[in-house]
Design an enzyme around this catalytic site. Structure first.
Site, mmCIF file in Angstrom:
data_model
loop_
_atom_site.group_PDB
_atom_site.id
_atom_site.type_symbol
_atom_site.label_atom_id
_atom_site.label_comp_id
_atom_site.label_asym_id
_atom_site.label_seq_id
_atom_site.Cartn_x
_atom_site.Cartn_y
_atom_site.Cartn_z
ATOM 1 N N LYS A 206 0.848 -1.200 0.000
ATOM 2 C CA LYS A 206 0.000 0.000 0.000
ATOM 3 C C LYS A 206 0.877 1.241 0.000
ATOM 4 C CE LYS A 206 -1.604 3.186 2.572
ATOM 5 N NZ LYS A 206 -1.830 4.226 1.600
ATOM 6 N N GLY B 77 6.680 6.160 8.084
ATOM 7 C CA GLY B 77 5.802 7.326 8.037
ATOM 8 C C GLY B 77 5.893 8.111 9.328
ATOM 9 N N SER B 78 4.800 8.740 9.686
ATOM 10 C CA SER B 78 4.832 9.629 10.848
ATOM 11 C C SER B 78 4.763 8.840 12.161
ATOM 12 C CB SER B 78 3.653 10.599 10.783
ATOM 13 O OG SER B 78 2.451 9.882 10.880
ATOM 14 N N GLN C 50 2.838 9.528 14.621
ATOM 15 C CA GLN C 50 1.416 9.399 14.976
ATOM 16 C C GLN C 50 0.808 8.124 14.363
ATOM 17 O OE1 GLN C 50 -0.663 12.641 13.284
ATOM 18 N NE2 GLN C 50 -2.265 12.669 14.844
ATOM 19 N N GLY D 111 2.522 5.607 13.155
ATOM 20 C CA GLY D 111 3.311 4.479 13.672
ATOM 21 C C GLY D 111 2.746 3.943 14.974
ATOM 22 N N GLU E 169 9.450 2.685 10.997
ATOM 23 C CA GLU E 169 10.498 3.679 10.742
ATOM 24 C C GLU E 169 9.799 5.019 10.741
ATOM 25 O OE1 GLU E 169 13.684 4.105 11.286
ATOM 26 O OE2 GLU E 169 13.648 2.043 10.542
ATOM 27 N N CYS F 5 13.402 11.806 6.646
ATOM 28 C CA CYS F 5 13.398 11.555 8.089
ATOM 29 C C CYS F 5 14.817 11.661 8.641
ATOM 30 C CB CYS F 5 12.765 10.213 8.413
ATOM 31 S SG CYS F 5 13.504 8.855 7.557
ATOM 32 N N GLN G 216 1.499 19.849 3.509
ATOM 33 C CA GLN G 216 2.872 19.898 4.045
ATOM 34 C C GLN G 216 3.387 21.334 4.051
ATOM 35 O OE1 GLN G 216 4.765 17.229 5.442
ATOM 36 N NE2 GLN G 216 5.955 19.003 6.075
ATOM 37 N N GLU H 227 9.260 17.256 14.619
ATOM 38 C CA GLU H 227 9.637 17.068 13.213
ATOM 39 C C GLU H 227 8.770 17.964 12.333
ATOM 40 O OE1 GLU H 227 8.799 13.271 11.105
ATOM 41 O OE2 GLU H 227 10.929 13.333 10.599
#
Ligand SMILES: NC(=O)C1=CN([C@@H]2O[C@H](COP(=O)(O)OP(=O)(O)OC[C@H]3O[C@@H](n4cnc5c(N)ncnc54)[C@H](OP(=O)(O)O)[C@@H]3O)[C@@H](O)[C@H]2O)C=CC1
Ligand SMILES: O=C(O)CCC(=O)C(=O)O
Length: 482
Positions: A173, A226-227, A229, A231, A250, A284, A331, A383
């Site tokens: 995905k 990803g983020s 949140q 994660g 990650e 990241c 963003q 971040e």
């Protein structure tokens, strides 16, 4: 406009239940393509196909897996300019960055082709007389891959290649923002000779396709980038699912770059500009905290500002551009919000941070440098994921190291120094998964482990031979020969 592209489920290209539009962030009037969106039922079909195909693929020979992964690698590398252009057009990386990322994806498949041949077990004597003990590795099963938009081909490659290499079946995905590179990669995988159902592409939203992967009992493992949140949600879902899923996460970074008095200023500025602003700061591993000791601070800031004035921020596909646009409006809003937060907190916006007009309508932001920042400010702790960095003054190396480690993240860190003593000390004492000396915190090799500590990562490392920890499960077998 091109006809819409389909998902790949059970070896067939199939229509979805909706469409997602891939927009060029350098020119929002340019639609890169339209892609079929899968729903819950289609995602379940992909999982069922992967489950059915898994046993045979798990027992395929290393030679079959080597051949398939090699074919994928060869095609990616042969088409790196074309695919790099597609990537730059949909994500906003500059063309050389896009081509470089595609080449990296091709090299990753080549590396894991070789790994398929290298996987060996161990055999030893039992502590009990007359018994043998064998330790082997087996594939995990159906692996769900949930990937972000900032590396549209390299991150999928470094998850899909080891998964296939070790005999797993995949449901992929990609981020909805960048389906183009994911689709192109999937087409290459589809013609590599891998049996139907072993690899499936389901474009769709995190809340539908992603959630279905998390909820489904036949998905044995989830690999996520990803983020923080998202994660956290993934971790909770994997632990609460029955059976529990294996997972690796990650996530974010707030990566420090320490610049010491004895650094070569030119080197430090190149390292900082690359780490903070290339790929529009959307990495990241980006260096968003520049921790500079007092004796070099003013010289560094002056040289950095001069270098930033020379950066060309423009359409990602134009030649000579150093920094492409931000990926999308949301963003960009986040970047601008943090620039305002930094000013409100009392940091000095030393250079940049303003919106730019270019020939085409795009999300152009002048890279921003804050000075007089402290490590307690939100711009130094959270971040941002854009071309925004702050300089934090430190009195000496010891204070710089302490500031460097004072973060909830621990992905990458760096130091610019000509002192072997400080470089060695920093490598040993930096609380990060990856440490760079006189190099940008971002930009890594493909054949060695990638990952961090603290809030940045969870679970087994990705990339290199270490990837086998996640994509295999260990079996211990005892034999009494009789
Ligand atoms: N550390 C890193 O490498 C990255 C960090 N980020 C950070 O995250 C912020 C937001 O970016 P974004 O792309 O939205 O990151 P997200 O974490 O939201 O998305 C990453 C992936 O997870 C999917 N996803 C989202 N929600 C769920 C869910 N509930 N269940 C399963 N999958 C889900 C997304 O799908 P979809 O988006 O298609 O709906 C996407 O494929 C950035 O501003 C940045 O701070 C972002 C990208 C990479
Ligand atoms: O620094 C790199 O090369 C990789 C960075 C990365 O994976 C990321 O930003 O998500």
């Amino acid at each position: 406009m091109t006809a819409h592209q389909k998902n790949f489920i059970a070896g067939e290209w199939v229509d979805g239940t909706g469409i997602t539009r891939d927009i060029n962030p350098s020119n929002t009037g340019d639609v890169v393509g339209e892609y079929a969106k899968a729903d819950k039922a289609q995602t379940e079909k992909a999982i069922a196909a992967a489950k059915a195909a898994f046993p045979a693929w798990a027992r395929s020979t290393p030679q079959e897996r080597f051949d398939a992964l090699t074919r994928i690698s060869v095609e990616i590398l042969a088409r790196k300019e074309e695919l790099g252009r597609l990537l730059a057009r949909e994500e906003g990386k500059t063309l050389p960055e896009g081509i470089g990322e595609v080449a990296r994806a091709g090299q990753i498949f080549a590396f894991f082709a070789g790994e398929a041949l290298r996987l060996m077990g161990e055999k030893g004597a039992s502590v009990r007389p007359g018994l043998d003990v064998e330790i082997t590795r087996e594939p995990v099963g159906v692996v769900g891959m949930i990937t972000p938009w900032n590396f549209p081909i390299a991150i999928p490659a470094w998850k899909i290649a080891p998964a296939l290499c070790y005999g797993n079946a995949v449901v992929f995905k990609p981020a909805e923002l960048v389906p183009g590179s994911a689709h192109a990669l999937s087409e290459i995988i589809a013609r590599s000779g891998i049996p139907a159902g072993v690899f499936n592409l389901v474009v769709g939203s995190g809340s539908v396709v992603g959630q279905t992967l998390l909820d489904h009992p036949d998905v044995a493992a989830i690999s996520f980038t990803g983020s923080v949140q998202t994660g956290r949600k993934i971790a909770q879902a994997c632990v609460l699912s029955n059976p529990m899923k294996k997972f690796q996460l990650e996530m974010g970074g707030k990566n420090p770059l320490v610049v010491l008095d004895d650094a070569d200023v030119k080197v430090a500025v190149e390292v900082a500009v690359n780490g903070a602003y290339f790929s529009t700061g959307q990495r990241c591993t980006a260096s968003s905290r520049l921790i500079v000791t007092a004796g070099i601070h003013d010289r560094f800031v002056a040289a950095m500002t001069e270098r930033m004035k020379g950066l060309s921020v423009d359409d990602a596909l134009k030649s000579g551009v150093h920094v492409g646009p931000v990926v999308d409006q949301s963003q960009l809003d986040q970047d601008l919000r943090y620039i305002k937060i930094g000013q409100d907190e009392g940091a000095r916006l030393h250079w940049g941070g303003e919106l730019l007009n270019r020939e085409t309508p795009g999300f152009y932001l002048q890279p921003a440098l804050f000075t007089e920042a402290t490590n307690q400010m939100r711009i130094a702790r959270e971040e941002i994921f854009g071309p925004v960095a702050c300089v934090i003054r430190a009195k000496d190396y010891e204070e710089a190291l302490a500031i460097s480690n004072d973060t909830e993240f621990g992905l990458a860190s760096g130091i610019c120094t000509t002192s072997l003593k400080y470089a060695s000390h920093y490598k040993r004492n930096s609380e990060a998964g990856m440490v760079m000396v006189n190099l940008p915190t971002a930009g890594v090799d493909y054949h060695v482990p990638f990952g961090g500590r603290k809030g940045s990562s969870y679970g087994a490392r990705e990339q290199g031979a270490y990837a086998r920890e996640f994509y295999t499960t260990v079996k211990t077998a005892y034999t009494f020969p009789g």
